[in-house]
Scaffold this active site. Structure first.
Site, PDB file in Angstrom:
ATOM      1  N   ASP A 196     -10.152   9.080  -6.421  1.00 44.95           N
ATOM      2  CA  ASP A 196     -10.974   7.319  -6.015  1.00 44.95           C
ATOM      3  C   ASP A 196     -10.796   7.147  -7.618  1.00 44.95           C
ATOM      4  OD1 ASP A 196     -10.957   5.168  -6.001  1.00 44.95           O
ATOM      5  OD2 ASP A 196     -11.389   5.253  -3.994  1.00 44.95           O
TER       6      ASP A 196
ATOM      7  N   HIS B  66      -0.396   1.163  -3.108  1.00 48.90           N
ATOM      8  CA  HIS B  66      -1.284   0.697  -4.306  1.00 48.90           C
ATOM      9  C   HIS B  66      -1.771   0.543  -5.711  1.00 48.90           C
ATOM     10  CE1 HIS B  66      -5.900  -0.218  -4.215  1.00 48.90           C
ATOM     11  NE2 HIS B  66      -6.419   0.971  -3.824  1.00 48.90           N
TER      12      HIS B  66
END
Length: 439
Positions: free
Chosen positions: A249, A348
């Site tokens: 991330d 995403h």
């Protein structure tokens, strides 16, 4: 203990004639409360790291080179600077984080708010350099500064309650409610905000505890959240952190070396205007995002990768060849052999990409959290999501698109929201926000 002595202990630097200051003699000798930081074997490393962090880009310098674990405690981040510390440091640079919002107490106005910011700045400056801010409870007695940072911001209601409505930044607007949101008002917004980051849990808690005590009588805690990231030394070399879904991330974050980094993250110099106090500042959007980890675990690894658009093991985009690294640029126009998009239309990374949002970009910096288990047995866990940008409109634009088109939305819930104006860093002799409160 007299009222005068109590005030001295709560809000002032230790006096050399105070008999109840346990480290009075050490301070006269120039020794910090926690420890002599430049002990044998750490002085050179501490000097190297301190030099790297000057100017607010320290986290990236630290993250890109191996730092001996034994030297982590000695790392000090300068409090003064063009920007406040704790903005450009990436998540892997600090393992523990606390976020807290405060509401001004009844009767607290501009004068009292200025006094609070003066106390907070003095305490933060001392603690970030490994010193005691006052005669405290010595929670972090044996530790060095441990990369401690304390970052301060103002919510929209702060300006109304201090009589400064006319100086409210036009960009300081609330994030609209989105269809998939499940916002709890009690854990949202606030007049004042503090972000604390550190490499050591005791040092981080100590800073939070001290700042909360310094607010007594002037502001009360509205909400507080704590999070964590991977500790230094947990991997063989510095890597981008993984979130609680197991995904790497933060790969696409802008870097301080990017030509347009400052323009995207920091407020430009507005000259001598009512908004000049925000020069060098930024806007923080804070969201508590619960991850539906049970539903996520029901997906196969391939399905999870398609939701995100990256391979789980390496973080490489699905458009890249096998063996590629997470930094391999994604190709949004690539198709697979069967004619489908290599990065799915609702993945995403595709929906969030600057290319998909007219160039809108922000610096994502957050902490994972775990607050136990809910009544249905599922983890109350996820991400304390913080984005930094020169204008919150960048976040609003991207989130508006994500809420309607991002496959990941099915596996997360946004449960709190807040936006804060974070002024530029304080110069030596100043406190954070002084140019607003005394200008």
């Amino acid at each position: 203990m007299s009222d005068d002595t109590t005030r001295h202990h709560d809000h002032q630097a230790p006096r050399p004639d105070c008999p109840s200051c346990p480290d009075r003699r050490d301070r006269r000798a120039g020794i910090s409360r926690r420890r002599m930081l430049s002990s044998a074997g750490t002085a050179g490393v501490a000097g190297l790291v301190s030099g790297a962090v000057a100017g607010g880009t320290a986290g990236y310098a630290v993250a890109d080179r191996a730092v001996p674990v034994t030297a982590v405690g000695a790392t000090a981040v300068p409090f003064h600077g063009t920007h406040q510390a704790g903005i450009t440091a990436p998540p892997q640079a600090q393992a523990i984080g606390h976020l807290a919002a405060f509401d001004l107490a009844r009767g607290t106005g501009r004068t009292e708010a200025a006094a609070l910011m003066r106390r907070w700045s003095a305490a933060a400056k001392a603690m970030t350099q490994g010193h005691a801010p006052a005669c405290d409870d010595q929670i972090a007695l044996d530790a060095g500064p441990c990369s401690l940072t304390a970052t301060f911001g103002f919510g929209r209601t702060f300006f109304t309650r201090t009589g400064l409505t006319h100086r409210t930044p036009a960009a300081l607007v609330p994030v609209p409610r989105f269809p998939s949101d499940a916002i709890d008002p009690k854990r949202s917004d606030g007049d004042l905000w503090i972000q604390i980051g550190a490499d050591d849990p005791l040092v981080a808690f100590h800073a939070l505890h001290v700042l909360q005590k310094e607010a007594a009588g002037a502001a009360e805690v509205r909400w507080q959240m704590s999070g964590f990231n991977r500790a230094r030394g947990a991997t063989s070399h510095p890597k981008t952190v993984r979130n609680l879904m197991g995904q790497i991330d933060g790969t696409g974050n802008p870097k301080p070396t990017d030509e347009d980094f400052a323009a995207k993250i920091f407020v430009p110099d507005s000259g001598h205007t009512d908004q000049a106090w925000m020069n060098g500042g930024s806007y923080a959007v804070v969201r508590r995002i619960r991850m539906l980890l049970g539903h996520w675990a029901d997906l196969t690894r391939t399905e999870q990768e398609e939701v995100i658009g990256r391979r789980k093991g390496t973080g490489a985009p699905l458009s890249a060849l096998k063996g590629a690294a997470e930094t391999t640029p994604m190709d949004l126009n690539k198709f697979t052999r069967n004619g489908s998009l290599a990065i799915p239309a609702d993945a995403h990374i595709r929906v969030a990409a600057p290319e998909s949002n007219d160039g809108a970009a922000m610096l994502r910096r957050g902490f994972s959290y775990h607050d136990g288990y809910r009544t249905d047995g599922t983890p109350d866990a996820g991400l304390l999501f913080i984005t930094w940008q020169a204008d919150p409109e960048a976040f609003i634009k991207v989130q508006t698109k994500l809420d309607g088109a991002d496959h990941l939305t099915r596996f997360i819930r946004h449960e709190s929201t807040a936006v804060f104006a974070v002024p530029g860093g304080a110069a030596p002799g100043e406190y954070v926000g002084q140019r607003l409160l005394e200008g």
